[in-house]
Write an enzyme that holds these catalytic residues in place. Structure first.
Site, PDB file in Angstrom:
ATOM      1  N   ARG A  59      -5.245  10.222  -1.573  1.00  0.00           N
ATOM      2  CA  ARG A  59      -4.716  10.428  -2.932  1.00  0.00           C
ATOM      3  C   ARG A  59      -5.868  10.654  -3.904  1.00  0.00           C
ATOM      4  O   ARG A  59      -5.795  11.481  -4.799  1.00  0.00           O
ATOM      5  CB  ARG A  59      -3.881   9.224  -3.365  1.00  0.00           C
ATOM      6  CG  ARG A  59      -2.521   9.172  -2.689  1.00  0.00           C
ATOM      7  CD  ARG A  59      -1.687   8.025  -3.226  1.00  0.00           C
ATOM      8  NE  ARG A  59      -2.228   6.739  -2.852  1.00  0.00           N
ATOM      9  CZ  ARG A  59      -2.642   5.808  -3.703  1.00  0.00           C
ATOM     10  NH1 ARG A  59      -2.538   5.994  -4.998  1.00  0.00           N
ATOM     11  NH2 ARG A  59      -3.135   4.663  -3.266  1.00  0.00           N
ATOM     12  N   HIS A  70       0.880  -1.173   0.000  1.00  0.00           N
ATOM     13  CA  HIS A  70       0.000   0.000   0.000  1.00  0.00           C
ATOM     14  C   HIS A  70       0.921   1.227   0.000  1.00  0.00           C
ATOM     15  O   HIS A  70       1.879   1.275   0.774  1.00  0.00           O
ATOM     16  CB  HIS A  70      -0.867  -0.030   1.264  1.00  0.00           C
ATOM     17  CG  HIS A  70      -2.017   0.914   1.222  1.00  0.00           C
ATOM     18  ND1 HIS A  70      -1.865   2.274   1.229  1.00  0.00           N
ATOM     19  CD2 HIS A  70      -3.352   0.699   1.162  1.00  0.00           C
ATOM     20  CE1 HIS A  70      -3.050   2.847   1.186  1.00  0.00           C
ATOM     21  NE2 HIS A  70      -3.973   1.919   1.128  1.00  0.00           N
TER      22      HIS A  70
END
Ligand SMILES: Cc1cc2nc3c(=O)[nH]c(=O)nc-3n(C[C@H](O)[C@H](O)[C@H](O)COP(=O)(O)OP(=O)(O)OC[C@H]3O[C@@H](n4cnc5c(N)ncnc54)[C@H](O)[C@@H]3O)c2cc1C
Length: 570
Positions: free
Chosen positions: A260, A238
């Site tokens: 993000r 991740h």
């Protein structure tokens, strides 16, 4: 040493989504059976299903379909998945989510019209992730645990499984050897059927997300039992693990992908945005691409004070960030970072193992009587797991395993265990009690972290993988020569740390071996010396048995590369 002896028709190792679903389904199928859940921690309080934030993928909406969910899973897994397993996943996820809501009492978020809310997750062509805010796993595990507690299902908590014991012919499983962590006593549980559901967990990497109780014990036991493990090179990272220094277990924990997605920027040590140089989608590229770009930037040495990078959200407005990402802002504040108005240090973090024990759609394995489900199993996801397919996997196959074990034990008998195998397993566990100069385990753990992070991590090449294999062999020998500072047995956590490291090193060797064998880049596996993906039509998966690796062709039983199950798609 003679272990305490117990019997149980069905023995389940692990109390995550897979283990608890298996217990409930086996009990529902045959309430008269004796069923025992044995777990390293406390039932309902450990493992990663509890940690699920994002949610659960399932094709519920009228405009969605199981074919679409299936195609997303196969393409996301770069055509390495076993298509029959993936098909079972997408079909039965619908039943399981209904069971979770209507029979087990979970409340998931809903739309104003009363339908279940489903959100977007990366890699999917439809918004199909069911959730309860960002605490979905707690909702699922709490309800499952309550249901298990309410039934006549046995519990062995703080019991660590240490060896799968076969019968005297060596052909079937006879039971499992445990250490009762509260006393240090050995316990042998004889069982007609055993479920391996200890949840894998790539905690051999310096930065990782899974809970500390997960140290690949199930996979290490499977390797020692001679079971084939597949896709072991496929470890998912991740991109945004929190980086707050070595002193805190918060380091490595996930800062959610939505940061993000909302427009957060990743910056290097010079506070420059670098993602647009690597991919046109910049920070919104897939997990593997972003993690690789970050690692490349870190290798250039342009890093933050703790050796990572930064995520910056302030250009979106501190108020908005504080409102939309309350939990994340609080988590960062606990570690001294201002996510809303400043910058937070981040690093890619090992999250999930796509690889595991080879198994059939009915959860049987190569060893009669042994079943597998959840993150200990391999083949459902192929080269990459879609976010939201992890908890679907553990609950779907946990339930299948429960049904199948209940049916299996009807015609199965208890088998006499191989006593020599029990003795050998106890001798293995007793090794660190031999007197020798006391030393800390920390340098050995640090060595493992370093080898896996640098040589078997996000970027790999032949030379590094070869070195890693030698390093891991040396580390294993160093562990064998190591002695415990205390002969105390009750809650001797250093002893358990040693056992954890033995499991992690054994499984790390499989990861390195499989990564060396796959001379291409695909899904989560990237070789700088073979950056291209091979022919999809010739896809083969890695399979390791007794230290030997073979490549086995993927059977395209439902769809071949270049084709789709979706109608009206050009
Ligand atoms: C931070 C985080 C967020 C995640 N978010 C998502 C998400 O949003 N959506 C999604 O689909 N997936 C997500 N996942 C992945 C998901 O958690 C797993 O795929 C899934 O829950 C694994 O279920 P399991 O039952 O196989 O294992 P787990 O739930 O991990 O349970 C394993 C059990 O085995 C026990 N155990 C371990 N070793 C032994 C031993 N030697 N003896 C006895 N017991 C043992 C453990 O104590 C534990 O009880 C996330 C994972 C993490 C770490």
């Amino acid at each position: 040493m003679v272990p305490k002896a117990l019997d149980s028709d069905i023995l389940i190792l692990g109390s995550g989504g897979a283990g608890l679903f298996a217990a409930l389904h086996a009990h529902k199928a045959s309430p008269q059976l004796s069923i025992t859940v044995a777990v390293k921690g406390l039932l309902g309080k450990c493992g990663c299903t509890r940690m699920v934030q994002g949610g659960y993928n399932v094709a519920l909406a009228r405009e969605d379909s199981i074919e679409r969910h299936f195609m997303d899973t196969i393409q996301g897994g770069a055509w390495l998945a076993d298509q029959e397993l993936a098909w079972k996943l997408v079909v039965l996820a619908i039943e399981r989510i209904r069971e979770l809501e209507n029979e087990l009492g979970c409340f998931f978020d809903r739309n104003p019209d009363g339908t279940v809310h489903q959100k977007a997750f990366a890699g999917q062509t439809f918004d199909r992730t069911v959730h309860k805010g960002d605490l979905t796993g707690i909702e699922i595990i709490n309800r499952l645990a309550e249901q298990v507690w309410a039934r006549d299902i046995g519990r062995l908590e703080e019991h660590r499984a240490v060896e799968l014991i076969k019968d005297s012919s060596g052909k079937s499983i006879a039971g499992v050897l445990f250490i009762d962590m509260r006393t240090g006593e050995y316990v042998f549980v004889r069982a007609k059927a055993v479920l391996l559901a200890t949840g894998g967990g790539p905690t051999m990497y310096r930065y990782h997300t899974p809970s500390g109780d997960k140290t690949c014990d199930g996979l290490a036991m499977a390797l020692r039992a001679g079971l084939p493990l597949r896709d072991m090179e496929m470890v998912q990272f991740h991109p945004t693990g929190l980086l707050a220094g070595a002193h805190t277990r918060m380091t490595g924990t996930v800062l959610e992908e939505g940061l993000r997605g909302a427009g957060g920027h990743l910056l290097n040590g010079a506070k420059e945005r670098f993602m647009p140089r690597y991919d046109p989608k910049a920070e919104r590229a897939t997990r593997d691409l972003v993690s690789r770009a970050m690692f490349t930037e870190m290798r250039k040495g342009n890093t933050s004070p703790h050796g990572g990078l930064y995520i910056s959200m302030s250009h979106l407005g501190a108020e908005r960030v504080a409102r939309e990402f309350k939990g994340m802002v609080e988590r960062c504040a606990d570690c001294g970072f201002d996510l809303a108005g400043g910058m937070v240090e981040v690093v890619p973090t090992a999250h999930y193992m796509m690889g595991g024990v080879e198994f059939a759609p009915d959860c049987t394995t190569a060893l009669p009587g042994l079943f597998v489900a959840g993150e200990d199993s391999g083949g459902v996801h192929g080269a990459n797991r879609l976010g939201g397919n992890g908890v679907a996997n553990s609950t779907v196959f946990g339930a299948v395993a429960g049904d199948e074990m209940a049916a299996w034990v009807k015609s199965a008998a208890y088998r006499e265990p191989d006593r020599a195998a029990i003795e050998a397993a106890i001798e293995f566990c007793e090794r660190p009690f031999r007197r020798g100069p006391a030393a800390s385990l920390e340098p050995l753990r640090e060595k493992l972290y370093g080898v896996m992070w640098e040589k078997v991590g996000i970027l790999r090449d032949a030379a590094g993988l070869l070195e890693a294999q030698a390093d891991l062999n040396a580390l294993d020998r160093a562990l064998d020569a190591w002695s415990l500072p205390s002969a105390e047995r009750a809650f001797n956590l250093t002893w358990h740390d040693w056992l954890n490291l033995k499991s992690l090193v054994a499984v790390s060797r499989s990861i390195a071996l499989a990564a060396a064998a796959r001379r291409e880049s695909r899904g989560a596996h990237f070789r700088t010396d073979f950056p291209e993906s091979g022919q999809l039509e010739q896809s083969a998966f890695t399979s390791i048995t007794d230290g030997t690796i073979t490549m086995k062709p993927v059977a395209f039983t439902r769809v071949s590369p270049g084709q789709t199950l979706l109608r009206n798609v050009a």
